[in-house]
Scaffold this motif. Structure first.
Motif, PDB file in Angstrom:
ATOM      1  N   LYS A  63     -80.579   1.991  24.052  1.00 60.15           N
ATOM      2  CA  LYS A  63     -80.246   2.671  25.302  1.00 60.15           C
ATOM      3  C   LYS A  63     -81.527   2.866  26.100  1.00 60.15           C
ATOM      4  O   LYS A  63     -82.523   3.362  25.572  1.00 60.15           O
ATOM      5  N   TRP A  64     -81.497   2.416  27.347  1.00 62.10           N
ATOM      6  CA  TRP A  64     -82.630   2.651  28.247  1.00 62.10           C
ATOM      7  C   TRP A  64     -82.442   4.035  28.841  1.00 62.10           C
ATOM      8  O   TRP A  64     -81.419   4.332  29.468  1.00 62.10           O
ATOM      9  N   GLU A  65     -83.433   4.910  28.628  1.00 59.50           N
ATOM     10  CA  GLU A  65     -83.303   6.272  29.133  1.00 59.50           C
ATOM     11  C   GLU A  65     -84.670   6.923  29.204  1.00 59.50           C
ATOM     12  O   GLU A  65     -85.453   6.864  28.249  1.00 59.50           O
ATOM     13  N   ARG A  66     -84.951   7.556  30.320  1.00 62.04           N
ATOM     14  CA  ARG A  66     -86.206   8.276  30.478  1.00 62.04           C
ATOM     15  C   ARG A  66     -86.106   9.658  29.853  1.00 62.04           C
ATOM     16  O   ARG A  66     -85.036  10.274  29.853  1.00 62.04           O
ATOM     17  N   LEU A  67     -87.213  10.135  29.346  1.00 64.66           N
ATOM     18  CA  LEU A  67     -87.221  11.449  28.709  1.00 64.66           C
ATOM     19  C   LEU A  67     -86.924  12.560  29.712  1.00 64.66           C
ATOM     20  O   LEU A  67     -86.139  13.477  29.428  1.00 64.66           O
ATOM     21  N   GLY A  68     -87.512  12.480  30.896  1.00 66.92           N
ATOM     22  CA  GLY A  68     -87.374  13.554  31.874  1.00 66.92           C
ATOM     23  C   GLY A  68     -85.962  13.762  32.364  1.00 66.92           C
ATOM     24  O   GLY A  68     -85.555  14.896  32.637  1.00 66.92           O
ATOM     25  N   THR A  69     -85.206  12.694  32.481  1.00 65.82           N
ATOM     26  CA  THR A  69     -83.845  12.796  33.008  1.00 65.82           C
ATOM     27  C   THR A  69     -82.777  12.543  31.945  1.00 65.82           C
ATOM     28  O   THR A  69     -81.582  12.622  32.241  1.00 65.82           O
ATOM     29  N   GLY A  70     -83.208  12.245  30.733  1.00 73.04           N
ATOM     30  CA  GLY A  70     -82.255  11.914  29.681  1.00 73.04           C
ATOM     31  C   GLY A  70     -81.995  13.069  28.736  1.00 73.04           C
ATOM     32  O   GLY A  70     -82.364  14.216  28.993  1.00 73.04           O
ATOM     33  N   SER A  71     -81.360  12.740  27.625  1.00 70.88           N
ATOM     34  CA  SER A  71     -80.983  13.728  26.620  1.00 70.88           C
ATOM     35  C   SER A  71     -81.792  13.527  25.339  1.00 70.88           C
ATOM     36  O   SER A  71     -82.009  12.390  24.907  1.00 70.88           O
ATOM     37  N   LEU A  72     -82.189  14.615  24.729  1.00 64.86           N
ATOM     38  CA  LEU A  72     -82.881  14.510  23.436  1.00 64.86           C
ATOM     39  C   LEU A  72     -81.958  13.970  22.359  1.00 64.86           C
ATOM     40  O   LEU A  72     -82.421  13.438  21.343  1.00 64.86           O
ATOM     41  N   ASP A  73     -80.652  14.085  22.566  1.00 65.01           N
ATOM     42  CA  ASP A  73     -79.706  13.525  21.600  1.00 65.01           C
ATOM     43  C   ASP A  73     -79.874  12.016  21.467  1.00 65.01           C
ATOM     44  O   ASP A  73     -79.588  11.446  20.411  1.00 65.01           O
ATOM     45  N   THR A  74     -80.329  11.367  22.533  1.00 66.02           N
ATOM     46  CA  THR A  74     -80.550   9.920  22.481  1.00 66.02           C
ATOM     47  C   THR A  74     -81.593   9.561  21.442  1.00 66.02           C
ATOM     48  O   THR A  74     -81.471   8.559  20.731  1.00 66.02           O
TER      49      THR A  74
ATOM     50  N   ASP B 244     -91.472   1.930  30.329  1.00 64.45           N
ATOM     51  CA  ASP B 244     -90.683   2.970  30.983  1.00 64.45           C
ATOM     52  C   ASP B 244     -89.239   2.957  30.466  1.00 64.45           C
ATOM     53  O   ASP B 244     -88.596   1.908  30.408  1.00 64.45           O
ATOM     54  N   GLY B 245     -88.743   4.097  30.071  1.00 68.11           N
ATOM     55  CA  GLY B 245     -87.367   4.214  29.619  1.00 68.11           C
ATOM     56  C   GLY B 245     -87.112   3.715  28.216  1.00 68.11           C
ATOM     57  O   GLY B 245     -85.965   3.703  27.756  1.00 68.11           O
ATOM     58  N   MET B 246     -88.164   3.300  27.520  1.00 65.62           N
ATOM     59  CA  MET B 246     -88.011   2.684  26.200  1.00 65.62           C
ATOM     60  C   MET B 246     -88.476   3.582  25.060  1.00 65.62           C
ATOM     61  O   MET B 246     -88.560   3.154  23.913  1.00 65.62           O
ATOM     62  N   GLY B 247     -88.805   4.837  25.362  1.00 63.77           N
ATOM     63  CA  GLY B 247     -89.411   5.697  24.351  1.00 63.77           C
ATOM     64  C   GLY B 247     -88.569   5.893  23.115  1.00 63.77           C
ATOM     65  O   GLY B 247     -89.044   5.712  21.987  1.00 63.77           O
ATOM     66  N   ALA B 248     -87.311   6.272  23.280  1.00 65.95           N
ATOM     67  CA  ALA B 248     -86.460   6.555  22.128  1.00 65.95           C
ATOM     68  C   ALA B 248     -86.219   5.305  21.299  1.00 65.95           C
ATOM     69  O   ALA B 248     -86.286   5.326  20.059  1.00 65.95           O
ATOM     70  N   TYR B 249     -85.938   4.201  21.973  1.00 67.27           N
ATOM     71  CA  TYR B 249     -85.692   2.945  21.258  1.00 67.27           C
ATOM     72  C   TYR B 249     -86.956   2.459  20.547  1.00 67.27           C
ATOM     73  O   TYR B 249     -86.917   2.056  19.382  1.00 67.27           O
TER      74      TYR B 249
END
Length: 232
Positions: free
Chosen positions: A90-101, A145-150
């Motif tokens: 899932k592509w998601e930024r930390l600032g606007t995303g969910s920690l659940d990701t 960018d947006g790849m932190g969780a993955y």
């Protein structure tokens, strides 16, 4: 090569189906395991001989992973090769995303790899020339960018690969991972319609590398993180 028993997790997906078919084509017995209940190909034409499908399996559950190994061992006598493809993105930024990701992607990628590997390890260690092949990611080497969780989840797969290879260095088994860039799947084409698909890695090209790492020719390679970044 003699017939071997192979478990492919994520076996109902675009990459998993190609990898399973590649092993089956060379005469191996293949168990496809997936969180989905059925595979698209099995639903339409049925499974050829030498396949076993296990759907609806949550590999974050240690008991479920052990049940997979028990079924394969009872049917075919043991496990020679484990290919850990199960995962998610899932592509998601930390600032606007969910920690659940972060939790979910870690479970889908790292926990499933650890749980399935731990369940299969006793059987693998009883087989000569056993192989474990994990799916890492080029995008986890340097996170964009947006790849932190993955990237964090796949980095855990990389470290597991290296650590387990060291742990098993004196055993007749190798542990390696492939690190593809973007894989050319229908889902990725839908998500990125304007991208240059010609630079993506085809599932078949990645399957060829996995088959090599599962072969006797790769016996001297363990603990490797193999980048796979060319097209078809």
């Amino acid at each position: 090569m003699t017939k071997r028993t192979v478990i492919v997790t994520g076996g109902f997906g675009a990459l998993g189906r190609v990898v399973a078919a590649a092993f089956a084509a060379q005469g191996d017995l293949v168990a496809r395991v997936d969180y989905a209940t059925t595979a698209p190909d099995a639903a339409s034409v049925g499974l050829p001989a030498g396949y076993m499908d296990m759907g609806g399996v949550d590999l974050t559950d240690a008991d479920a992973a052990r049940h997979v190994v028990t079924r394969v061992t009872e049917a075919w006598g043991g496990v020679d090769v484990l290919v850990n493809i199960a995962g998610g993105f899932k592509w998601e930024r930390l600032g606007t995303g969910s920690l659940d990701t972060w939790t979910r992607l870690y479970e889908m990628n790292a926990v499933t790899t650890a749980t399935m590997t731990k369940a299969a390890l006793p059987s693998l260690l009883r087989r000569a020339g056993a192989r474990i092949i994990n799916i890492g990611a080029k995008g986890a080497v340097h996170a964009d960018d947006g790849m932190g969780a993955y990237a964090a989840a796949k980095s855990a797969v990389h470290r597991l690969t290296e650590s387990l290879a060291a742990e098993l260095a004196r055993e007749d088994i190798t542990v390696n991972a492939v690190l593809p860039s973007i894989i050319d799947t229908p889902a990725n084409r839908t998500d990125m319609p304007d991208a240059d698909h010609g630079t993506w890695v085809s599932p078949q090209a990645l399957a060829d590398i996995i088959l090599f790492l599962a072969s006797p020719a790769s016996r001297a390679i363990t603990g490797a993180l193999v980048p796979v970044m060319r097209g078809a």
